[in-house]
Write a protein that holds these residues in place. Structure first.
Motif, PDB file in Angstrom:
ATOM      1  N   THR A   1     -20.735 -27.359  -9.264  1.00  0.00           N
ATOM      2  CA  THR A   1     -21.587 -28.339  -8.066  1.00  0.00           C
ATOM      3  C   THR A   1     -20.106 -28.725  -8.184  1.00  0.00           C
ATOM      4  OG1 THR A   1     -22.213 -30.841  -8.969  1.00  0.00           O
ATOM      5  CG2 THR A   1     -23.771 -28.197  -7.812  1.00  0.00           C
ATOM      6  N   LYS A   2     -19.699 -29.033  -6.918  1.00  0.00           N
ATOM      7  CA  LYS A   2     -18.270 -29.605  -6.681  1.00  0.00           C
ATOM      8  C   LYS A   2     -17.655 -30.275  -5.640  1.00  0.00           C
ATOM      9  CE  LYS A   2     -15.645 -25.703  -5.585  1.00  0.00           C
ATOM     10  NZ  LYS A   2     -15.814 -25.695  -4.115  1.00  0.00           N
ATOM     11  N   THR A   3     -16.846 -30.745  -5.131  1.00  0.00           N
ATOM     12  CA  THR A   3     -16.607 -31.857  -3.759  1.00  0.00           C
ATOM     13  C   THR A   3     -15.005 -31.674  -3.861  1.00  0.00           C
ATOM     14  OG1 THR A   3     -15.964 -34.046  -4.740  1.00  0.00           O
ATOM     15  CG2 THR A   3     -18.151 -33.973  -4.246  1.00  0.00           C
ATOM     16  N   VAL A   4     -14.714 -30.582  -4.560  1.00  0.00           N
ATOM     17  CA  VAL A   4     -13.604 -30.541  -4.119  1.00  0.00           C
ATOM     18  C   VAL A   4     -12.700 -29.127  -4.252  1.00  0.00           C
ATOM     19  CG1 VAL A   4     -12.074 -32.253  -4.813  1.00  0.00           C
ATOM     20  CG2 VAL A   4     -12.000 -30.458  -6.082  1.00  0.00           C
ATOM     21  N   ASN A   5     -11.395 -28.160  -4.029  1.00  0.00           N
ATOM     22  CA  ASN A   5     -11.261 -26.807  -4.221  1.00  0.00           C
ATOM     23  C   ASN A   5     -11.628 -26.591  -5.238  1.00  0.00           C
ATOM     24  OD1 ASN A   5      -9.364 -28.263  -1.950  1.00  0.00           O
ATOM     25  ND2 ASN A   5     -10.648 -26.411  -1.086  1.00  0.00           N
ATOM     26  N   SER A   6     -11.355 -26.476  -6.142  1.00  0.00           N
ATOM     27  CA  SER A   6     -11.563 -25.688  -7.407  1.00  0.00           C
ATOM     28  C   SER A   6     -12.104 -25.603  -8.983  1.00  0.00           C
ATOM     29  CB  SER A   6     -10.500 -26.231  -8.116  1.00  0.00           C
ATOM     30  OG  SER A   6     -10.595 -25.537  -9.998  1.00  0.00           O
ATOM     31  N   ALA A   7     -12.790 -24.789  -8.526  1.00  0.00           N
ATOM     32  CA  ALA A   7     -14.353 -25.007  -9.418  1.00  0.00           C
ATOM     33  C   ALA A   7     -14.069 -25.608 -11.053  1.00  0.00           C
ATOM     34  CB  ALA A   7     -15.102 -23.147  -9.481  1.00  0.00           C
ATOM     35  N   PHE A   8     -13.017 -25.606 -11.111  1.00  0.00           N
ATOM     36  CA  PHE A   8     -12.355 -26.610 -12.549  1.00  0.00           C
ATOM     37  C   PHE A   8     -12.553 -27.769 -12.820  1.00  0.00           C
ATOM     38  CE2 PHE A   8     -10.926 -22.433 -13.881  1.00  0.00           C
ATOM     39  CZ  PHE A   8     -11.144 -21.588 -14.149  1.00  0.00           C
ATOM     40  N   TYR A   9     -12.669 -27.841 -10.826  1.00  0.00           N
ATOM     41  CA  TYR A   9     -13.504 -29.873 -11.045  1.00  0.00           C
ATOM     42  C   TYR A   9     -14.682 -30.126 -10.455  1.00  0.00           C
ATOM     43  CZ  TYR A   9      -8.035 -30.686 -12.275  1.00  0.00           C
ATOM     44  OH  TYR A   9      -7.030 -30.522 -12.635  1.00  0.00           O
ATOM     45  N   GLY A  10     -15.381 -29.850 -10.951  1.00  0.00           N
ATOM     46  CA  GLY A  10     -17.036 -29.571 -11.071  1.00  0.00           C
ATOM     47  C   GLY A  10     -18.062 -30.505 -11.642  1.00  0.00           C
ATOM     48  N   THR A  11     -19.544 -29.965 -12.760  1.00  0.00           N
ATOM     49  CA  THR A  11     -19.727 -30.641 -12.989  1.00  0.00           C
ATOM     50  C   THR A  11     -21.080 -29.082 -13.252  1.00  0.00           C
ATOM     51  OG1 THR A  11     -19.100 -33.051 -12.697  1.00  0.00           O
ATOM     52  CG2 THR A  11     -21.169 -32.050 -13.999  1.00  0.00           C
ATOM     53  N   PRO A  12     -21.316 -29.026 -14.292  1.00  0.00           N
ATOM     54  CA  PRO A  12     -20.367 -29.231 -15.174  1.00  0.00           C
ATOM     55  C   PRO A  12     -19.265 -28.678 -15.831  1.00  0.00           C
ATOM     56  CG  PRO A  12     -21.989 -27.824 -15.969  1.00  0.00           C
ATOM     57  CD  PRO A  12     -22.100 -27.929 -14.843  1.00  0.00           C
ATOM     58  N   ASP A  13     -18.002 -28.928 -16.304  1.00  0.00           N
ATOM     59  CA  ASP A  13     -17.132 -28.967 -17.054  1.00  0.00           C
ATOM     60  C   ASP A  13     -16.608 -27.111 -16.637  1.00  0.00           C
ATOM     61  OD1 ASP A  13     -14.572 -27.797 -17.889  1.00  0.00           O
ATOM     62  OD2 ASP A  13     -14.242 -30.151 -17.636  1.00  0.00           O
ATOM     63  N   LEU A  14     -16.237 -25.870 -16.150  1.00  0.00           N
ATOM     64  CA  LEU A  14     -16.359 -24.393 -16.679  1.00  0.00           C
ATOM     65  C   LEU A  14     -15.544 -24.554 -17.394  1.00  0.00           C
ATOM     66  CD1 LEU A  14     -16.358 -22.033 -15.018  1.00  0.00           C
ATOM     67  CD2 LEU A  14     -15.013 -22.444 -13.655  1.00  0.00           C
ATOM     68  N   GLN A  15     -14.260 -24.807 -17.089  1.00  0.00           N
ATOM     69  CA  GLN A  15     -13.064 -24.810 -18.303  1.00  0.00           C
ATOM     70  C   GLN A  15     -13.761 -24.462 -20.236  1.00  0.00           C
ATOM     71  OE1 GLN A  15     -10.851 -22.750 -19.020  1.00  0.00           O
ATOM     72  NE2 GLN A  15      -9.697 -23.416 -20.347  1.00  0.00           N
ATOM     73  N   GLU A  16     -14.242 -25.734 -19.711  1.00  0.00           N
ATOM     74  CA  GLU A  16     -15.727 -26.165 -21.508  1.00  0.00           C
ATOM     75  C   GLU A  16     -16.573 -24.743 -21.697  1.00  0.00           C
ATOM     76  OE1 GLU A  16     -18.250 -29.310 -21.875  1.00  0.00           O
ATOM     77  OE2 GLU A  16     -16.247 -30.367 -22.278  1.00  0.00           O
ATOM     78  N   TRP A  17     -17.513 -25.129 -20.596  1.00  0.00           N
ATOM     79  CA  TRP A  17     -18.005 -24.140 -20.762  1.00  0.00           C
ATOM     80  C   TRP A  17     -17.424 -22.514 -21.519  1.00  0.00           C
ATOM     81  CZ3 TRP A  17     -19.670 -18.986 -18.314  1.00  0.00           C
ATOM     82  CH2 TRP A  17     -20.397 -18.653 -17.999  1.00  0.00           C
ATOM     83  N   LEU A  18     -15.831 -22.015 -20.474  1.00  0.00           N
ATOM     84  CA  LEU A  18     -15.334 -20.400 -21.040  1.00  0.00           C
ATOM     85  C   LEU A  18     -15.470 -20.550 -22.453  1.00  0.00           C
ATOM     86  CD1 LEU A  18     -14.275 -19.811 -17.663  1.00  0.00           C
ATOM     87  CD2 LEU A  18     -15.355 -18.397 -18.534  1.00  0.00           C
ATOM     88  N   THR A  19     -14.540 -21.545 -22.229  1.00  0.00           N
ATOM     89  CA  THR A  19     -14.071 -21.506 -24.287  1.00  0.00           C
ATOM     90  C   THR A  19     -14.945 -21.827 -25.063  1.00  0.00           C
ATOM     91  OG1 THR A  19     -12.442 -23.210 -23.256  1.00  0.00           O
ATOM     92  CG2 THR A  19     -12.794 -23.480 -25.213  1.00  0.00           C
ATOM     93  N   ALA A  20     -16.260 -22.197 -25.010  1.00  0.00           N
ATOM     94  CA  ALA A  20     -17.442 -22.243 -25.457  1.00  0.00           C
ATOM     95  C   ALA A  20     -17.765 -20.812 -25.680  1.00  0.00           C
ATOM     96  CB  ALA A  20     -18.852 -23.394 -25.385  1.00  0.00           C
ATOM     97  N   ALA A  21     -17.442 -20.345 -24.905  1.00  0.00           N
ATOM     98  CA  ALA A  21     -18.833 -19.040 -24.773  1.00  0.00           C
ATOM     99  C   ALA A  21     -17.790 -18.152 -25.218  1.00  0.00           C
ATOM    100  CB  ALA A  21     -19.044 -19.060 -23.327  1.00  0.00           C
ATOM    101  N   GLY A  22     -15.635 -17.971 -25.167  1.00  0.00           N
ATOM    102  CA  GLY A  22     -15.619 -16.982 -25.969  1.00  0.00           C
ATOM    103  C   GLY A  22     -14.831 -16.324 -24.824  1.00  0.00           C
ATOM    104  N   ILE A  23     -14.571 -16.627 -23.385  1.00  0.00           N
ATOM    105  CA  ILE A  23     -14.243 -16.122 -21.858  1.00  0.00           C
ATOM    106  C   ILE A  23     -12.920 -16.182 -21.649  1.00  0.00           C
ATOM    107  CG2 ILE A  23     -14.898 -15.354 -19.700  1.00  0.00           C
ATOM    108  CD1 ILE A  23     -18.040 -16.036 -20.259  1.00  0.00           C
ATOM    109  N   GLY A  24     -12.641 -14.514 -21.044  1.00  0.00           N
ATOM    110  CA  GLY A  24     -10.754 -15.043 -21.136  1.00  0.00           C
ATOM    111  C   GLY A  24     -10.781 -14.531 -19.796  1.00  0.00           C
ATOM    112  N   GLN A  25     -11.377 -14.086 -19.470  1.00  0.00           N
ATOM    113  CA  GLN A  25     -11.379 -13.108 -17.885  1.00  0.00           C
ATOM    114  C   GLN A  25     -12.433 -13.889 -16.768  1.00  0.00           C
ATOM    115  OE1 GLN A  25     -12.262  -8.619 -17.823  1.00  0.00           O
ATOM    116  NE2 GLN A  25     -10.141  -8.362 -17.189  1.00  0.00           N
ATOM    117  N   LEU A  26     -11.474 -13.499 -15.646  1.00  0.00           N
ATOM    118  CA  LEU A  26     -12.582 -14.286 -14.807  1.00  0.00           C
ATOM    119  C   LEU A  26     -12.633 -13.700 -13.600  1.00  0.00           C
ATOM    120  CD1 LEU A  26     -12.934 -16.850 -16.420  1.00  0.00           C
ATOM    121  CD2 LEU A  26     -12.659 -18.047 -13.937  1.00  0.00           C
ATOM    122  N   VAL A  27     -13.542 -13.115 -12.501  1.00  0.00           N
ATOM    123  CA  VAL A  27     -13.289 -12.230 -11.139  1.00  0.00           C
ATOM    124  C   VAL A  27     -13.683 -13.673 -10.319  1.00  0.00           C
ATOM    125  CG1 VAL A  27     -14.724 -10.266  -9.924  1.00  0.00           C
ATOM    126  CG2 VAL A  27     -13.580 -10.068 -12.177  1.00  0.00           C
TER     127      VAL A  27
END
Length: 199
Positions: free
Chosen positions: A96-122
């Motif tokens: 969930t977010k209140t601004v334009n970027s999904a990277f400024y939401g809850t929970p933290d998208l970048q933290e989740w991607l890093t933990a999951a070893g994901i480097g490609q987004l669509v």
């Protein structure tokens, strides 16, 4: 193993990020004319393909702090469109977010991607030139490889300063040129991605 279609490489754990596909965007009196009536069908097809392939789907919901917005938290329009709600039960993450970027939401998208070893987004969803574009730009800045299917997004006409006005299609075209030409993302089609998933 990475799959390739027309030089399109898709990681086995590439994340489909479904951004703000919410019922409030059906309020044409609030938003104005839109483009790309096929966006929802393309998003649904990608969600189905992603889930069949075992790749992760991330749902993003905008909880507007503007009390008159159709997307305001608690308003009926805040809910996902039915086709997303139906497919979202197996989503890997809900942000969930209140601004334009999904990277400024809850929970933290970048933290989740890093933990999951994901480097490609669509990224897909609404609006092309707002939350989709902002998320794609940030993903590129953070070092992710971004594939953006323009035909799985849509936006609305918009007025700017000095009497300027651009149609939804003009804004979507500008997003495609800026992201692709600027190196933030590779702009592709839904068909290309579906073919890559099927490989």
């Amino acid at each position: 193993m990475t799959t390739t279609t027309d030089t399109l490489s898709l990681d086995p754990n590439a994340a489909l990020v479904v951004i703000d596909v919410q019922q409030g965007f059906e309020d044409s009196a609030f938003w104005g004319p839109r483009n790309n009536p096929d966006a929802e069908d393309n998003i649904a097809a990608l969600m189905d393909a992603w889930q069949r392939s075992g790749r992760p789907v991330v749902l993003v919901r905008h909880d507007s702090v503007n009390p008159v917005s159709p997307l305001a938290a608690g308003a009926p329009g805040n809910a996902f469109k039915d086709f997303v709600e139906k497919r979202g039960a197996d989503a890997a993450l809900l942000i969930t977010k209140t601004v334009n970027s999904a990277f400024y939401g809850t929970p933290d998208l970048q933290e989740w991607l890093t933990a999951a070893g994901i480097g490609q987004l669509v990224p897909v969803g609404i609006q092309t030139n707002m939350c989709v574009e902002t998320t794609a730009r940030m993903a590129g800045n953070l070092g992710h490889r971004v594939l953006l299917p323009l035909d799985a997004t849509h936006t609305f006409d918009l007025a700017g300063p000095f009497g300027l006005h651009r149609t939804a299609e003009e804004l979507a075209t500008a997003t495609a040129v800026s992201l692709h030409g600027g190196g933030f993302a590779r702009v592709v089609t839904t068909a290309q991605l579906l073919a890559a998933v099927a490989e």
